[in-house]
Write a protein that holds these residues in place. Structure first.
Motif, short mmCIF file in Angstrom:
data_model
loop_
_atom_site.label_atom_id
_atom_site.label_comp_id
_atom_site.label_asym_id
_atom_site.label_seq_id
_atom_site.Cartn_x
_atom_site.Cartn_y
_atom_site.Cartn_z
N ILE A 124 4.99 -6.19 4.64
CA ILE A 124 4.99 -5.09 5.62
C ILE A 124 5.14 -5.63 7.05
CG2 ILE A 124 3.53 -3.27 6.63
CD1 ILE A 124 2.40 -2.82 3.77
N THR A 125 4.59 -6.82 7.31
CA THR A 125 4.65 -7.36 8.68
C THR A 125 5.99 -8.03 8.98
OG1 THR A 125 3.51 -9.33 7.86
CG2 THR A 125 2.17 -7.70 8.97
N ARG A 126 6.97 -7.82 8.12
CA ARG A 126 8.32 -8.32 8.41
C ARG A 126 9.14 -7.22 9.10
NH1 ARG A 126 6.94 -12.82 8.17
NH2 ARG A 126 7.38 -14.37 6.58
N GLY A 127 8.50 -6.47 10.00
CA GLY A 127 9.24 -5.47 10.77
C GLY A 127 9.47 -4.17 10.04
N CYS A 128 8.56 -3.80 9.11
CA CYS A 128 8.76 -2.60 8.29
C CYS A 128 8.70 -1.31 9.12
CB CYS A 128 7.70 -2.58 7.20
SG CYS A 128 7.73 -1.10 6.21
N ARG A 129 9.72 -0.43 8.91
CA ARG A 129 9.73 0.89 9.56
C ARG A 129 9.70 2.01 8.53
NH1 ARG A 129 11.35 1.29 14.75
NH2 ARG A 129 11.36 -0.69 15.83
N GLN A 130 10.00 1.65 7.29
CA GLN A 130 9.97 2.64 6.21
C GLN A 130 9.40 1.94 4.99
OE1 GLN A 130 13.80 4.32 5.13
NE2 GLN A 130 12.82 6.12 4.22
N LEU A 131 8.33 2.51 4.44
CA LEU A 131 7.59 1.83 3.38
C LEU A 131 7.46 2.74 2.16
CD1 LEU A 131 5.75 -0.53 2.39
CD2 LEU A 131 3.85 0.60 3.54
N VAL A 132 7.79 2.18 0.99
CA VAL A 132 7.60 2.90 -0.26
C VAL A 132 6.67 2.07 -1.14
CG1 VAL A 132 8.69 3.89 -2.31
CG2 VAL A 132 9.94 3.85 -0.14
N LEU A 133 5.53 2.64 -1.51
CA LEU A 133 4.60 1.95 -2.40
C LEU A 133 4.66 2.64 -3.76
CD1 LEU A 133 1.48 1.59 -0.04
CD2 LEU A 133 3.24 -0.12 -0.51
N HIS A 167 -1.92 -7.37 13.48
CA HIS A 167 -2.75 -6.92 14.60
C HIS A 167 -2.29 -7.46 15.95
CE1 HIS A 167 -5.65 -4.73 12.24
NE2 HIS A 167 -5.64 -5.70 11.36
N SER A 168 -1.19 -8.22 15.94
CA SER A 168 -0.75 -8.81 17.22
C SER A 168 0.21 -7.86 17.92
CB SER A 168 -0.07 -10.15 16.93
OG SER A 168 0.98 -10.34 17.82
N SER A 169 0.07 -7.76 19.23
CA SER A 169 0.97 -6.85 19.96
C SER A 169 2.19 -7.62 20.47
CB SER A 169 0.23 -6.22 21.14
OG SER A 169 -0.48 -7.23 21.83
N GLU A 170 2.12 -8.97 20.40
CA GLU A 170 3.25 -9.77 20.88
C GLU A 170 4.34 -9.89 19.82
OE1 GLU A 170 0.10 -12.06 22.22
OE2 GLU A 170 0.40 -10.14 23.22
N GLY A 171 5.51 -10.28 20.29
CA GLY A 171 6.57 -10.69 19.36
C GLY A 171 7.18 -9.54 18.60
N GLU A 172 8.11 -9.92 17.72
CA GLU A 172 8.93 -8.96 16.99
C GLU A 172 8.30 -8.54 15.68
OE1 GLU A 172 12.61 -7.73 17.24
OE2 GLU A 172 11.34 -7.54 19.01
N GLY A 173 7.30 -9.31 15.25
CA GLY A 173 6.73 -9.10 13.92
C GLY A 173 5.96 -7.80 13.83
N GLY A 174 5.06 -7.74 12.83
CA GLY A 174 4.24 -6.55 12.69
C GLY A 174 5.03 -5.37 12.17
N THR A 175 4.52 -4.17 12.45
CA THR A 175 5.16 -2.97 11.93
C THR A 175 4.80 -1.77 12.80
OG1 THR A 175 5.15 -1.40 10.10
CG2 THR A 175 3.20 -2.76 10.31
N VAL A 176 5.76 -0.87 12.98
CA VAL A 176 5.49 0.35 13.76
C VAL A 176 4.58 1.30 12.98
CG1 VAL A 176 7.64 0.26 15.07
CG2 VAL A 176 7.61 1.44 12.86
N LEU A 177 4.33 0.98 11.71
CA LEU A 177 3.50 1.87 10.88
C LEU A 177 2.01 1.51 10.97
CD1 LEU A 177 5.68 1.85 7.62
CD2 LEU A 177 5.77 3.49 9.50
N ARG A 178 1.67 0.60 11.89
CA ARG A 178 0.31 0.04 11.90
C ARG A 178 -0.79 1.11 11.92
NH1 ARG A 178 -2.76 -1.59 16.44
NH2 ARG A 178 -4.55 -2.86 15.83
#
Length: 671
Positions: free
Chosen positions: A415-424, A176-187
């Motif tokens: 997922i919060t390790r910079g995921c841009r493509q996710l397969v579950l 949920h953080s907008s700062e930094g490199e973490g998170g994911t573009v799929l949020r």
């Protein structure tokens, strides 16, 4: 780890009431406001940890020694000794003082154990991980060996998992953080807050700097049509859900998909799953395909023949190891001379020692980086991905196997390790995530991200050919749980019914054995058993083995209740035992949850419930029934009290199906 006695719930305080408010009410499917998602899940995982910790401490303080022993949660009066090292960490061996057999216990490979003298809630405890267990001893790997190991006696307890809580909390914050490199573009997609979820999931991923390595060769892979379609579609989409019903080759498909991502140059790819067993299965498949995979996590939790692929093992054989040894020895020599030095010389030597320590840390860090940089796929459990080693690394592609067994906060760690493509990859018709706290379960922690996304309208790609079960065993689950979409990849001739049991119909190796017994609630009131069924299980297993067609390792005994697992263990023990040379060596007796993802030639299932009130308890969870009846390859034998079981819709439907097919084994009941 310091003493645990001070972990107390903030009972009846305003904070506790607010926390309970945060997890009350129905869990939303879509989260237009991220803050609410954060608040809800942070409160749920906190509650889960509090309740688990409280439950552990409550047991310590109020249960008698006998009760803790009977439940298999504590071992007392053990002697300890050291036994060498395991990848640099001390191994401790614990055994009974007389060297006699250990009582029945629930400590298995990879479990977290608390080691104390007498009162784990009031003294400093040591945390360790079970390396392996034998009939008379248990071996545990710890970070540091206690100095007085051989003095006095020790006790071992199962503990609560703080590490998991902290890593999930950190992942929620990053998500949920907008700062930094973490998170994911799929949020926004994962929060379900987009208008057209299906179209958004199907958009191609935005991944830069791909270096494609020659042809993908998907058509040459050993995949059936539905598996191939799953791989082809997953490459193109940014979010893919692959549903793998029992025996359809979920992990096989996942491994081929991972190797395709590697060929596309999208690495390093992160391959993850909730349990160590499932991560090991991915790792094994990748190594067989010649993919350079590295396993993160303590080697003690990894299967023996795969340990060479762990980060620790690769570092042990790293070329920089010589340099590290040289600096380490040089430093040891220097430190010996410190005592005899004075003044300026001493200051210089101190500076040199510190310099050497710094250099050692740099070499170690360079070794880790070079191993990880050389990997095409990095494998770890969802919680294991939260390890510091991976802190600064980004993984654009994340594949999660067993995704339906991971709670949403657990799934967010990778997922919060910079995921841009996710397969579950998973199956929401099989067992859900394990949640200990009733309040957290009621608040929705038991729903996986996979299941929520399917309900938000993301399409699932179903694998439709099953290779495990005799077609008759497949028939009911396919109709009941999978819209009749499962096909057979094996013929009845390839799954012949086992000798040693009188099948009601030899062409259809499924049998329901009606047992007119009654359930008993065991001492601690927390579980149930059924002596009549247990005795019948023993005679059925003995019969199957006497025909010589099967070994004990081909048979799985499953029951939903731990009380019944204990009773069956005792009965088989009295009948000759499951030790190495005993008549039942290799026979597994487990709860349904212990059999997820596994298979056996024959499954004998004891339903336990038999009462006048028609109560079936958690047999009501149809996912449990689905798992229980889909583990068998050549034959399924269910023992139960049909009048009680018929009180539940799914069981009634299964019994009706078995009765119409003529599969009731009355002759076994009276035999």
């Amino acid at each position: 780890m310091e003493e645990r006695g001070n972990v107390r719930r903030m009972n009846s305080s305003a904070a506790q009431k607010k926390a309970d408010r945060d997890i009350a009410g129905k869990m939303p499917l879509k989260w237009p406001r991220g803050q609410e998602h954060f608040t809800r899940f942070a409160a749920l995982i906190r509650r889960e940890l509090d309740d688990e910790t409280e439950m552990v401490e409550e047991r310590w303080k109020s249960w008698s020694k006998q009760r803790l022993l009977a439940a298999g949660l504590t071992l007392f009066d053990l002697n300890g000794r050291g036994q060498g090292r395991f990848f640099g960490e001390p191994i401790l061996v614990f055994e009974n003082r007389q060297g006699s057999r250990l009582p029945n216990h629930r400590f298995g490979h990879g479990d977290i154990v608390l080691i104390s003298r007498a009162r784990p809630w009031g003294e400093k405890v040591i945390e360790g991980i079970v390396l392996d267990r034998g009939p008379t001893r248990i071996r545990i790997v710890v970070a540091e060996k206690p100095s007085d190991l051989k003095k006095g006696t020790w006790r071992l307890d199962r503990g609560a998992n703080r590490v998991a809580h902290d890593r999930m909390h950190e992942a929620l914050s990053t998500f949920h953080s907008s700062e930094g490199e973490g998170g994911t573009v799929l949020r926004d997609l994962l929060l379900g807050s987009l208008h057209d979820m299906a179209t958004s999931a199907a958009r191609p991923p935005e991944i830069h700097g791909q270096k494609r390595r020659g042809p993908l060769g998907i058509d040459k892979m050993t995949l059936n049509d539905s598996q191939r379609q799953a791989v082809e579609s997953a490459i193109e989409r940014r979010l893919t859900l692959i549903q793998g019903p029992p025996g359809t080759g979920k992990t096989h498909t996942a491994v081929h998909l991972l190797s395709t991502f590697v060929k596309l140059g999208r690495g390093p790819v992160l391959a993850t799953a909730e349990s160590n067993v499932a991560v090991d299965n991915l790792l094994e498949g990748l190594l067989e395909l010649g993919v350079k995979a590295v396993r993160i996590g303590r080697p003690v939790k990894v299967r023996e023949h795969l340990r060479q692929a762990t980060l620790d093992a690769q570092i042990e054989h790293h070329p920089l190891q010589e340099e590290l040894t040289f600096v380490r020895e040089q430093n040891a020599e220097l430190r010996k001379t410190l005592g005899g030095l004075k003044g300026k010389e001493k200051g210089m030597a101190h500076r040199e020692v510190n310099q050497n320590f710094k250099e050692m840390r740099t070499i170690e860090s360079n070794m880790v980086s070079s191993v990880l940089d050389g990997a095409e796929v990095i494998c770890a459990t969802t919680i294991g991905v939260g390890h510091n080693l991976l802190r600064d690394r980004r993984f654009p592609v994340v594949l999660m196997d067993e995704a339906t067994q991971a709670s949403e906060p657990s799934a967010l760690v990778p997922i919060t390790r910079g995921c841009r493509q996710l397969v579950l990859v998973g199956d929401h018709k099989q067992l859900p995530p394990t949640v200990i706290s009733k309040a957290a379960q009621a608040g929705g922690l038991g729903q996986s991200l996979f299941e929520r996304l399917t309900e938000c309208g993301v399409d699932t790609h179903m694998l439709t050919t099953q290779y495990r079960m005799h077609p008759t065993i497949r028939e009911y689950p396919s109709a009941r749980f999978y819209d009749d979409r499962l096909d057979d990849g094996c013929t009845p001739a390839e799954r012949p019914p086992a000798a040693g049991f009188l099948w009601p119909d030899w062409d259809h190796p499924v049998a329901f054995v009606p047992v007119e017994g009654s359930e008993i609630v065991d001492d601690e009131g927390s579980s149930k058993s059924n002596l009549d069924e247990a005795a019948k299980v023993l005679s059925i297993v003995s019969g199957l083995l006497s025909a010589g067609d099967l070994t004990p390792a081909d048979i799985g005994v499953i029951t939903p209740y731990r009380g019944q697992v204990r009773l069956l263990n005792d009965l088989f023990e009295q009948a000759g035992g499951r030790e190495e040379h005993g008549p039942f060596a290799g026979l597994e007796i487990k709860s349904v949850d212990g059999y997820q993802g596994r298979e056996k030639e024959i499954i004998v299932f004891s339903a336990v419930r038999a009462n006048d009130q028609g109560e079936v308890g958690f047999l009501r969870d149809q996912r449990r029934l689905n798992v229980a009846i889909t583990r068998a390859r050549r034959g399924l034998i269910v023992l139960g009290h049909s009048k009680t079981l018929r009180q539940d819709g799914t069981w009634r439907a299964w019994l009706d199906w078995a009765e119409e097919r003529g599969l009731f084994a009355w002759h076994v009941t009276h035999g």
